[in-house]
Design an enzyme around this catalytic site. Structure first.
Site, short mmCIF file in Angstrom:
data_model
loop_
_atom_site.label_atom_id
_atom_site.label_comp_id
_atom_site.label_asym_id
_atom_site.label_seq_id
_atom_site.Cartn_x
_atom_site.Cartn_y
_atom_site.Cartn_z
CG ASP A 52 -2.09 1.05 1.32
OD1 ASP A 52 -1.88 1.77 0.48
OD2 ASP A 52 -2.90 0.80 2.01
CG ASP A 53 -0.07 4.78 0.07
OD1 ASP A 53 -0.68 4.58 -0.85
OD2 ASP A 53 -0.43 5.38 1.12
CB CYS A 88 -5.83 3.23 -1.65
SG CYS A 88 -4.76 3.73 -0.78
CG ASP A 307 -2.33 0.90 -3.13
OD1 ASP A 307 -1.05 1.22 -2.88
OD2 ASP A 307 -2.92 1.00 -2.31
CG ASN A 308 -1.40 4.70 -4.37
OD1 ASN A 308 -2.42 4.44 -4.14
ND2 ASN A 308 -0.42 5.21 -3.44
#
Ligand SMILES: *[C@@H]1O[C@H](CO)[C@@H](O)[C@H](O)[C@H]1NC(C)=O
Ligand SMILES: *[C@@H]1O[C@H](CO)[C@@H](O)[C@H](O)[C@H]1NC(C)=O
Ligand SMILES: *[C@@H]1O[C@H](CO)[C@@H](O)[C@H](O)[C@H]1NC(C)=O
Ligand SMILES: *[C@@H]1O[C@H](CO)[C@@H](O)[C@H](O)[C@H]1NC(C)=O
Ligand SMILES: *[C@@H]1O[C@H](CO)[C@@H](O)[C@H](O)[C@H]1NC(C)=O
Ligand SMILES: *[C@@H]1O[C@H](CO)[C@@H](O)[C@H](O)[C@H]1NC(C)=O
Ligand SMILES: *[C@@H]1O[C@H](CO)[C@@H](O)[C@H](O)[C@H]1NC(C)=O
Ligand SMILES: *[C@@H]1O[C@H](CO)[C@@H](O)[C@H](O)[C@H]1NC(C)=O
Ligand SMILES: *[C@@H]1O[C@H](CO)[C@@H](O)[C@H](O)[C@H]1NC(C)=O
Ligand SMILES: *[C@@H]1O[C@H](CO)[C@@H](O)[C@H](O)[C@H]1NC(C)=O
Length: 504
Positions: A52-53, A88, A307-308
């Site tokens: 995540d991130d 997200c 996700d990013n």
């Protein structure tokens, strides 16, 4: 055709002789072969590890030493992997469905923006990776963070288990390490703050190892592990604390230079996240060991991505994603598995909407039967199994989040903004809504972005001469190039399925 383990292809019966002993031996050999041949007809297993991130541009992969050795060095590292939307919930929705946001219609992290909403549950959520893999007889397992609104009352509570999952251990709400609630196959399970019992990344690892021990070996499996967020380590890059004076409205607002309190805030975030990354690195090592023990390692594809991306101080924005710049849209992507030669560095641009079609391609599904915008990149990493061509350009689209009223902790700010922290610098606004076309091939590396704001602002970057996106060349660039990019943008913004893969 599925990406199979090398078949045994023996034709033992042809050699069957007249002597009983020989016949018996051959019969035994034939039986062994049948078992082996049946096994090799089974499609490969698939594991997706989604952080995540986690950025790639500002050194976010630096602490992932074991993951790099066990996945990247053992397979392919994509150096041009992008999310089609840097937030997200929309990004994860793109991963699950293989669609651009304008086709799954998840716009932001709120329920009203379709994040885990009932319309999502009735619509796009019924056409996701596990649903299609289930039809190919995969056993499916999920553990970790799903979608930001998942499990909340208005989103169907913990009882809602998305279609396609045989085993479901999902976090309720957004990323947390302690004091969280899980939906375990639709039943609520509360967790406290004991490192031994509750630390979420370790819990995900433990449950995935149990799944690998207990599953039925006659089926291939799909496992998705989605640990909570690491933030990127802070690294001084050329755009650190650089004023965004020729950029869109939101980027012209931050205080420059950043107040010391903001810089301290970044430093703290950096320190706190190291441990979380190291636990994810351990997860990779334990998984690979277990796969080796159960003799499935050579028949398993392992994907590692995020996700990013993330930023920490770039253009004086403290910490977040949501911008069109490289640090937010680029993601790590490493894959190992059958047919993938080790130590490959691949340049072809790939997108998060390509993950679903790639996995379905591995399972042997005919992709013309599914309605996805992305394309399989199996051909890029395993040309011995598939051939194909790289895409010349693609779309990035984002709908800004805001609040209808001013942030109470920053009364001087007007309405329409969000994520105003620290020092009242806002990371998002309703009018931080943009769509970009990115060309990325041998001839051109250009980004062209249009904003839905009162200035109809346009940003253009030549990534070949300006990889840090310091200079907006909108006013300098050949108008014919602008026109061509605008045409591509208009076409991509309304593309569906195969028309997202037609290039002119
Ligand atoms: C990949 O490259 C690294 C560094 O050059 C090397 O140590 C390693 O043995 C290589 N791995 C494989 C599987 O070839
Ligand atoms: C939410 O998704 C549905 C389709 O699933 C769509 O009709 C609706 O317009 C979307 N809402 C928003 C705010 O985009
Ligand atoms: C979890 O909640 C308990 C009880 O409310 C609290 O004492 C504890 O500090 C919390 N732990 C963390 C890590 O936030
Ligand atoms: C995971 O398993 C290990 C080894 O059995 C154990 O020591 C640890 O406490 C477990 N952690 C969690 C969060 O379940
Ligand atoms: C901010 O930090 C710098 C470098 O540590 C220091 O020189 C400066 O005095 C600090 N400014 C304030 C207002 O504290
Ligand atoms: C996939 O399906 C399409 C449409 O039915 C068909 O034309 C094509 O030959 C199929 N491809 C393979 C590899 O079977
Ligand atoms: C793909 O192309 C390469 C190079 O031309 C060739 O060696 C390989 O066999 C092809 N693979 C398939 C699956 O056709
Ligand atoms: C999310 O999107 C919906 C639909 O466009 C919008 O009404 C809502 O205000 C958005 N949420 C935020 C926080 O911007
Ligand atoms: C963007 O939105 C903010 C907050 O509503 C507003 O103050 C600003 O004028 C807008 N800027 C543009 C260029 O639309
Ligand atoms: C981008 O920069 C490269 C390298 O300086 C240059 O060759 C190319 O012409 C530039 N492209 C545009 C569209 O300005």
């Amino acid at each position: 055709m599925a990406a199979l383990r090398s078949g045994c292809g023996t034709t033992a019966h042809r050699h069957a002789g007249p002597h009983a002993a020989v016949t018996l031996t051959l019969l035994a050999a034939l039986l062994t072969c049948c078992v082996r041949c049946a096994q090799s007809a089974k499609p490969s297993n698939i594991i997706l590890i989604l952080t995540d991130d986690q950025d790639v541009t500002l050194g976010g992969m630096t602490p992932m030493k074991k993951a790099k050795a066990l996945i990247g060095d053992a397979g392919a590292t994509f150096v041009n992997a992008f999310t089609v939307t840097p937030l997200c919930c929309p990004s994860r929705s793109s991963i699950f469905t293989g669609r651009y946001p304008h086709n799954h219609e998840v716009r932001n992290n709120s329920l009203t923006g379709n994040c885990s909403s009932s319309l999502w549950q009735k619509g796009p959520e019924t056409q996701t990776i596990p649903v299609y893999l289930g039809k190919q007889h995969y056993e499916t397992f999920f553990a970790g963070k799903y979608l930001n609104q998942y499990g909340k009352k208005e989103a169907g509570d913990v009882g809602h288990v998305p279609l396609g999952w045989d085993q479901w251990h999902s976090l309720v709400g957004n990323s947390q390490y302690y004091n969280y609630t899980l939906s375990v196959n639709g039943k609520e399970e509360k967790h406290g703050d004991s490192y031994e019992k509750d630390y979420l990344t370790d819990l995900i690892t433990n449950r995935s190892l149990h799944f690998l021990e207990d599953r039925s070996p006659q089926h291939p499996f799909f496992m998705m592990l989605s640990p909570p967020a690491p933030h990127s380590p802070w690294t001084a890059a050329p755009h650190f604390d650089k004023p965004g004076k020729d950029k869109h409205w939101l980027l012209r607002q931050p205080v420059n230079p950043m107040p010391n309190s903001s810089v301290e805030f970044l430093d703290n975030a950096y320190r706190k996240r190291w441990q979380t990354l190291l636990s994810v690195d351990d997860m990779v090592e334990k998984l690979v060991k277990k796969l080796d023990n159960i003799k499935e390692l050579d028949n398993t594809y392992i994907f590692y991505t995020s996700d990013n991306g993330y930023h920490t101080g770039q253009f004086s924005l403290p910490i977040d994603k949501r911008q069109l710049y490289e640090f937010d849209i680029r993601i790590p992507l490493m894959v190992r598995g059958p047919g993938i030669k080790p130590n490959q560095t691949l340049q072809a641009p790939v997108l998060n909407i390509d993950l679903a079609p790639t996995m379905l391609d591995i399972s042997g599904l005919n992709l013309s039967a599914v309605n996805m915008d992305g394309q399989s990149f199996l051909s890029q990493m395993a040309p011995s199994l598939r051939n194909g061509t790289a895409r010349p350009y693609f779309l990035i689209e984002y709908t800004g989040e805001g609040h209808p009223t001013p942030d109470p902790s920053c009364p001087k700010l007007g309405p329409g903004l969000s994520q105003c922290f620290p020092d009242c610098v806002c990371e998002d606004a309703y009018n931080n809504t943009y769509a970009c076309v990115r060309t990325l091939n041998k001839e051109q590396n250009l980004q062209y972005c249009e904003f839905a704001d009162s200035e109809s602002f346009v940003e253009v970057y030549n990534l070949t001469s300006d990889p840090d996106q310091l200079e907006n060349i909108f006013k300098k660039v050949d108008p014919q190039i602008l026109q061509a990019m605008n045409q591509r943008l208009i076409k991509l913004q309304s593309c569906v399925g195969s028309s997202c893969r037609e290039y002119k």
